[in-house]
Design an enzyme around this catalytic site. Structure first.
Site, PDB file in Angstrom:
ATOM      1  CB  CYS A  94      -0.881  -0.008   1.236  1.00 11.41           C
ATOM      2  SG  CYS A  94      -1.906   1.468   1.384  1.00 11.41           S
ATOM      3  CG  HIS A 136      -5.727  -2.047  -1.461  1.00  9.14           C
ATOM      4  ND1 HIS A 136      -4.619  -2.713  -0.983  1.00  9.14           N
ATOM      5  CD2 HIS A 136      -5.488  -0.727  -1.236  1.00  9.14           C
ATOM      6  CE1 HIS A 136      -3.770  -1.823  -0.473  1.00  9.14           C
ATOM      7  NE2 HIS A 136      -4.263  -0.615  -0.632  1.00  9.14           N
ATOM      8  CD  GLU A 137      -6.754   1.799  -3.943  1.00  7.21           C
ATOM      9  OE1 GLU A 137      -6.821   2.719  -3.103  1.00  7.21           O
ATOM     10  OE2 GLU A 137      -5.693   1.201  -4.180  1.00  7.21           O
ATOM     11  CG  HIS A 140      -7.130   3.126   1.266  1.00  5.84           C
ATOM     12  ND1 HIS A 140      -6.285   3.349   2.327  1.00  5.84           N
ATOM     13  CD2 HIS A 140      -6.406   2.430   0.357  1.00  5.84           C
ATOM     14  CE1 HIS A 140      -5.095   2.797   2.062  1.00  5.84           C
ATOM     15  NE2 HIS A 140      -5.146   2.232   0.871  1.00  5.84           N
TER      16      HIS A 140
HETATM   17 NI    NI Z   1      -3.583   1.280  -0.108  1.00  3.68          NI
END
Ligand code: NI
Length: 174
Positions: A94, A136-137, A140
């Site tokens: 990341c 993954h995004e 966030h």
């Molecule tokens: Ni990331």
């Protein structure tokens, strides 16, 4: 008007990375400039995805480009995701956690519905690396990072590096 043209990458433990990002209410030139800047940061730092909080902005937006190029970058505003299929463990890193890598479980397939920079809603189905990037995004935007998803051993291995990042953050904020 908010000037997003000088956003830079945020590293752990910057607070915005732990917050739930807010919906974007109007897609205007500010948001278009933010998206442009996010793509630039992603390409410069050799990533394949970047979320708003990683540019220090608490808004529900991410960009993804599976080959890391500007040309193939796509912008996802106010995304929702529907992960499905089997769960696969694969090594992830990341941009906000430099030096930390580890296997993360993700669904093999993921459908994302989002708004583009023209205000149009679209749906995209991702598999493999793309499905992984979406999940993954999206994490966030919920204030979640890979360090929260690592297995026990990888978490232990990451501990010292996290301490280093905390120290760097303290020094930079002096
Ligand atoms: Ni990331």
């Amino acid at each position: 008007m908010t000037d997003y043209s000088h956003c830079t990458i945020t590293h752990y433990p910057t607070a915005v990375l732990r917050e739930k990002a807010q919906p974007i209410e109007e897609i205007n030139d500010d948001i278009r400039r933010l998206a442009e800047r996010m793509v630039d940061i992603m390409v410069e730092t050799k990533g394949v995805g970047l979320a708003g909080p990683q540019a220090g902005v608490n808004l529900r937006i991410f960009v993804v480009s599976i080959d890391g190029t500007n040309e193939n970058a796509r912008v996802y505003i106010n995304p929702t995701i529907k992960p499905e299929g089997k769960v696969v463990a694969f090594e992830e890193g990341c941009l906000s956690l430099p030096g930390i890598f580890g296997k993360v479980n993700r669904y093999a397939k993921c459908t994302v519905t989002a708004t583009d920079l023209d205000g149009h809603e679209f749906t995209e189905v991702g598999e493999g690396l793309l499905a992984r990037a979406f999940q993954h995004e999206f994490d966030h935007l919920e204030g979640m990072m890979i360090k929260d998803r690592l297995g026990y051993a990888a978490k232990l291995r990451a501990k010292r590096r996290l301490k280093q990042l905390e120290k760097e953050y303290d020094e930079n904020s002096k």
